[in-house]
Design an enzyme around this catalytic site. Structure first.
Site, PDB file in Angstrom:
ATOM      1  N   SER A  29      -9.201   1.553   2.439  1.00  0.00           N
ATOM      2  CA  SER A  29      -7.778   1.556   2.747  1.00  0.00           C
ATOM      3  C   SER A  29      -7.427   1.106   4.151  1.00  0.00           C
ATOM      4  O   SER A  29      -6.332   0.618   4.387  1.00  0.00           O
ATOM      5  CB  SER A  29      -7.199   2.958   2.509  1.00  0.00           C
ATOM      6  OG  SER A  29      -7.832   3.907   3.344  1.00  0.00           O
ATOM      7  N   HIS A  48      -6.907   2.452  -4.073  1.00  0.00           N
ATOM      8  CA  HIS A  48      -6.293   1.222  -3.575  1.00  0.00           C
ATOM      9  C   HIS A  48      -6.752   0.015  -4.379  1.00  0.00           C
ATOM     10  O   HIS A  48      -6.902  -1.082  -3.846  1.00  0.00           O
ATOM     11  CB  HIS A  48      -6.600   1.052  -2.089  1.00  0.00           C
ATOM     12  CG  HIS A  48      -5.916   2.062  -1.227  1.00  0.00           C
ATOM     13  ND1 HIS A  48      -4.607   1.929  -0.813  1.00  0.00           N
ATOM     14  CD2 HIS A  48      -6.345   3.250  -0.735  1.00  0.00           C
ATOM     15  CE1 HIS A  48      -4.270   2.982  -0.079  1.00  0.00           C
ATOM     16  NE2 HIS A  48      -5.305   3.794  -0.019  1.00  0.00           N
ATOM     17  N   LYS A  92       0.096   5.907  -6.215  1.00  0.00           N
ATOM     18  CA  LYS A  92       0.254   4.620  -5.527  1.00  0.00           C
ATOM     19  C   LYS A  92       0.816   3.594  -6.509  1.00  0.00           C
ATOM     20  O   LYS A  92       2.008   3.565  -6.739  1.00  0.00           O
ATOM     21  CB  LYS A  92      -1.078   4.198  -4.899  1.00  0.00           C
ATOM     22  CG  LYS A  92      -1.483   5.125  -3.741  1.00  0.00           C
ATOM     23  CD  LYS A  92      -2.774   4.711  -3.088  1.00  0.00           C
ATOM     24  CE  LYS A  92      -3.054   5.495  -1.815  1.00  0.00           C
ATOM     25  NZ  LYS A  92      -3.156   6.948  -1.989  1.00  0.00           N
TER      26      LYS A  92
END
Length: 355
Positions: free
Chosen positions: A142, A170, A201
């Site tokens: 990240s 991610h 996310k």
């Protein structure tokens, strides 16, 4: 008003998608604000089971288990899975939640240099004396936007009879041809044993995490994983929006595929302007500046120009590696991206980051 957000984890732009919001409202109205319970008492509803089944199907795994966050998923897996007879081998730049989860377990701990396959192999050789070996890595890191060399990791794991665990927070939703993550991107979906990821996310942006993998492992976690056993169930609205986000993703890969072009546009234009962008082909685009104060004042000036970004410095990143981490979203237009680059260029020249 008028601020462009370039620092959110909203990779697919689904946190404001009308169908995602509608699904959350419907779940809220049908199941209430919350279940007021942990899963094994009265906190399991049909929506939780449906979402777990959907996650497993999306990742092409046997089963899945929901957590309040991926931090909880990472905190709950190593202690439940590994004993003092086992070994865990962890990339030195893994997320803090992986590090904390490993600290909780009694396995023998090895830390290998960041994405260094020679160092990993040396430590795997040393770990042969242990009963079970687990290699743990972020799929996409990240802070730097770099992607783990999963092909090489899986080859070493096969050679030394180890399991592979990846954190896909991610990556889930936008890496790979259909957004299934780094294992799909690098062609090793059948070689990665365990995936932990987030619903907070790309998949709706609200909250929640999960583990997906072999059914015996998921069964074990339901009996022994403390964050699962002792945390309230995910609120129905969160489950509803995450479920709809997965539906949209599995219906079409158009949103996921759009990310590659947008990411390339930003990276190439920023590089042409003279900036150093860390990582490769990932929508996390760290603009490397080195100096902590420079990163802070440039981020402040960017906001004054209508671009919301945040400076990162020690202890979040190593000393001397301060940066502004830009994150590209599918809802950014080409004009938005160009506007961001123009603002960076102006601010960079003002503060001496560019000639």
């Amino acid at each position: 008003a008028g601020i462009l957000n370039f620092c959110a984890n909203n990779y697919l732009g689904l946190s404001s998608h009308p169908e995602v919001i509608r699904a959350a409202v419907e779940a809220l109205e049908k199941f209430g604000a919350g279940l007021s319970s942990v899963r094994f008492i009265c906190g399991t509803q049909s929506i939780h089971k449906d979402l777990e089944e959907k996650i497993a199907h999306f990742h092409q795994r046997e089963d899945a288990i929901l957590y309040a966050s991926c931090f909880d998923a990472n905190a709950g897996i190593f202690e439940a899975l590994l004993t003092p007879e086992d070994a865990v081998l962890s990339d030195e730049l893994n997320h803090a939640s992986i590090i904390d989860g490993i600290r909780l377990c009694k396995a023998n701990k090895y830390r290998y240099k960041h994405m260094d396959m020679q160092d990993l192999e040396a430590k795997l050789q040393d770990a042969q004396k242990h009963r079970l070996r687990l290699v743990a890595t972020d799929g996409a890191f990240s802070m730097d936007g770099d992607i783990a060399p999963l092909r090489e990791i899986c080859q070493l794991a096969q050679k030394y009879d180890a399991l592979v665990f990846i954190d896909e927070c991610h990556a889930t939703g936008f890496l790979g041809p259909s957004g299934r993550g780094t294992d799909e991107l690098l062609g090793v979906m059948d070689k990665v044993t365990i995936i932990n990821s987030t619903l907070g996310k790309a998949l709706g942006g609200a909250a929640g995490g999960y583990t997906t993998g072999p059914k015996p492992l998921i069964d074990l976690l339901r009996q022994r994983s403390r964050p699962y056993l002792f945390s309230n169930s995910l609120p129905p609205a969160v489950v509803g929006c995450a479920s709809k986000a997965l539906d949209l993703l599995m219906e079409s890969n158009a949103i996921a595929q759009s990310m590659a072009a947008k990411t390339q546009r930003f990276r190439s234009k920023m590089t042409a302007a003279g900036f150093t962008i860390s990582g490769k082909d990932h929508p996390i685009c760290p603009v490397m500046l080195g100096d902590a104060r420079l990163a802070a004042v440039m981020a402040e000036d960017m906001l004054n120009r209508g671009i919301y970004v945040i400076g990162f410095s020690y202890p979040v990143v190593p000393k001397g590696k301060a940066r502004i981490r830009v994150q590209i979203s599918a809802v950014h237009s080409d004009e938005d991206i160009d506007c961001c680059v123009e603002a960076f260029t102006e601010v960079g020249r003002k503060h001496g980051a560019l000639p």
